[in-house]
Design a protein around this motif. Structure first.
Motif, PDB file in Angstrom:
ATOM      1  N   SER A 172       0.945  -1.177  -0.008  1.00 54.65           N
ATOM      2  CA  SER A 172       0.046  -0.071  -0.013  1.00 54.65           C
ATOM      3  C   SER A 172       0.917   1.507   0.064  1.00 54.65           C
ATOM      4  O   SER A 172       2.160   1.256   0.026  1.00 54.65           O
ATOM      5  N   PRO A 173       0.227   2.364  -0.220  1.00 49.25           N
ATOM      6  CA  PRO A 173       1.086   3.530  -0.264  1.00 49.25           C
ATOM      7  C   PRO A 173       1.497   3.707   1.315  1.00 49.25           C
ATOM      8  O   PRO A 173       3.177   4.356   1.182  1.00 49.25           O
ATOM      9  N   THR A 174       1.041   3.464   2.352  1.00 49.76           N
ATOM     10  CA  THR A 174       1.535   3.840   3.654  1.00 49.76           C
ATOM     11  C   THR A 174       2.615   2.639   3.828  1.00 49.76           C
ATOM     12  O   THR A 174       3.740   2.965   4.462  1.00 49.76           O
ATOM     13  N   GLY A 175       2.442   1.427   3.145  1.00 47.42           N
ATOM     14  CA  GLY A 175       3.656   0.513   3.625  1.00 47.42           C
ATOM     15  C   GLY A 175       4.779   1.061   2.676  1.00 47.42           C
ATOM     16  O   GLY A 175       5.729   0.674   3.177  1.00 47.42           O
ATOM     17  N   TRP A 176       4.612   1.544   1.457  1.00 48.29           N
ATOM     18  CA  TRP A 176       5.725   1.729   0.826  1.00 48.29           C
ATOM     19  C   TRP A 176       6.379   2.906   1.348  1.00 48.29           C
ATOM     20  O   TRP A 176       7.532   2.778   1.657  1.00 48.29           O
ATOM     21  N   VAL A 177       5.970   3.813   1.898  1.00 49.93           N
ATOM     22  CA  VAL A 177       6.465   5.092   2.572  1.00 49.93           C
ATOM     23  C   VAL A 177       7.305   4.539   3.992  1.00 49.93           C
ATOM     24  O   VAL A 177       8.260   4.942   4.165  1.00 49.93           O
TER      25      VAL A 177
END
Length: 328
Positions: free
Chosen positions: A306-311
Motif C-alpha cells: 500500500s502507499p503507507t506500506g511503501w512510505v
C-alpha cells in the motif's frame, strides 16, 4: 555535473530521438554542482546521493550517483516508472529478481550493468552491506539512439544485463567509472559515452505517430482517454496500440498509468521529504485517480504494497535523498 539536458521529463519525445544534437557545445560538460553531497548517517551506516543536471537533448531524465556503507542487508523494491533504468554498478553486481524468492535464490539475476525496460510490477533487488553506482532514468523513446534497439526489445524486466545489449563499450566505460575517484569525473565520462552512442545513431528512428502519442499522454499527465489520443494522432486505437507497443513494450493505456503513478509517487515523496504525512486522498484527486482506493490499487500493483506500506519502507531513503532525482 552530467550535462545531459532533460527537456521535459517523460513529456515530449526527446528531440534527439530522430537527430541527436551532439554538436551542442554544452553537451557532456561538467558545469555545476548542486550543493554538498547528501549523506544520512545512523547506526554507523552512511548514505551518499549525488544528483546531476541531466543534459543530452532530453534523452536522459535524471542521473544520480550513490554510495552506501554498513547497511543492514535486505531487499529493495524497484518500482515501475515511465522511464528505462540504466545502472552502472561500481561495487559488485546488482542482484535481484521478479520475486523476493528469486532475488534471494540461486536463480537470481546478477549483472554489473542494468538496463531495464518498462515493467508493470515491482522488481526485488538485494541490498548489500555496501554498494555504489550511477543510476539513470532514460526516456523510452531514446532507446534507439542510445542503445541501438527500441525499448520494447528490452523486455518488461528491471534486472537485465545491459552489457548484452550495449556491448563491450559499456563494459569498458564501467571499468573506467570504477577507476575514477570523483563523481564529477564519473558523470563527465558517462556523458561522453552517451554522446558517442547517440552520435552513432544506428537504431533507426521512432515513428512520428508514436512520438506524438507519448507527448500527448504526458501533456495530459496520464489522464487522457485512449479514444482522444487515437483521434489526435489520426490512427485507429488498434493500430496505435500495435505501433506503440512495438516501440515501447507497453500499450498507451499502460504508459498513461505509469505516468499517473509516477506523478502520484513524486507528490508523496515530496510530502515525506518535507516531514509531512502525505494526503493520499488529495494526491489521488490531483493526479487523476477516481478516488483513494483507485490510487491504492495502482500502488499495490506497482509496489506490491500500500502507499503507507511503501512510505514506511522507503522513508529513510526519501529523507536521505535517494528519491526525486529530477524526473518531474
Amino acid at each position: 555535473m552530467i550535462d545531459i539536458t532533460a527537456r521535459g521529463g517523460h513529456g515530449a519525445a526527446p528531440r534527439g530521438v530522430a537527430a541527436p544534437n551532439v554538436q551542442d557545445p554544452r553537451a557532456g560538460r561538467v558545469h555545476r554542482i548542486l550543493g554538498p553531497m547528501e549523506t544520512a548517517s545512523g547506526q554507523n551506516a552512511s548514505r551518499e546521493f549525488v544528483r546531476a543536471v541531466p543534459r543530452l537533448d532530453g534523452m536522459v531524465v535524471s542521473a544520480v550517483g550513490y554510495r552506501t556503507a554498513a547497511e543492514r542487508p535486505g531487499l529493495h523494491r524497484g518500482v515501475p516508472s515511465p522511464y528505462l533504468t540504466l545502472i552502472f554498478s561500481l561495487d559488485g553486481p546488482v542482484v535481484g529478481g521478479a520475486t523476493p524468492e528469486q532475488a534471494g535464490g540461486a536463480d537470481a539475476c546478477r549483472t554489473d550493468i542494468v538496463l531495464g525496460g518498462l515493467h508493470q510490477s515491482p522488481a526485488y533487488v538485494v541490498r548489500p552491506e555496501h554498494e555504489a553506482g550511477i543510476q539513470l532514468a532514460v526516456h523510452p523513446l531514446a532507446a534507439r539512439a542510445l542503445f541501438g534497439v527500441p525499448a520494447a526489445e528490452l523486455g518488461g524486466d528491471l534486472i537485465t544485463s545491459g552489457a548484452e545489449v550495449m556491448g563491450r563499450s559499456a563494459t569498458e566505460v564501467r571499468e573506467r567509472l570504477c577507476g575514477q575517484g570523483g563523481w564529477e569525473e564519473r558523470f563527465a565520462a558517462l556523458s561522453g559515452y552517451l554522446r558517442r552512442c547517440a552520435a552513432s545513431d544506428d537504431g533507426g528512428s521512432v515513428r512520428p505517430e508514436v512520438a506524438e502519442a507519448w507527448a500527448w499522454l504526458a501533456r495530459h499527465r496520464g489522464a487522457g482517454t485512449i479514444g482522444g489520443l487515437s483521434r489526435h494522432v489520426a490512427l485507429s486505437e488498434r493500430r496505435l496500440t500495435a505501433l506503440f507497443r512495438a516501440e515501447t513494450g507497453v500499450t498507451p493505456k499502460q504508459a498513461a498509468r505509469l505516468m499517473r503513478f509516477q506523478r502520484a509517487r513524486t507528490a508523496i515523496v515530496r510530502s515525506v521529504a518535507a516531514g509531512a504525512a502525505p494526503d493520499l486522498a488529495g494526491v489521488a484527486a490531483d493526479c487523476g485517480y477516481y478516488d483513494h482506493s483507485h490510487l491504492v490499487r495502482d500502488f499495490r500493483q506497482y509496489t506490491g504494497t500500500s502507499p503507507t506500506g511503501w512510505v514506511a519502507e522507503e522513508c529513510r531513503n526519501i529523507q536521505a535523498g535517494s528519491h526525486g532525482g529530477g524526473e518531474e
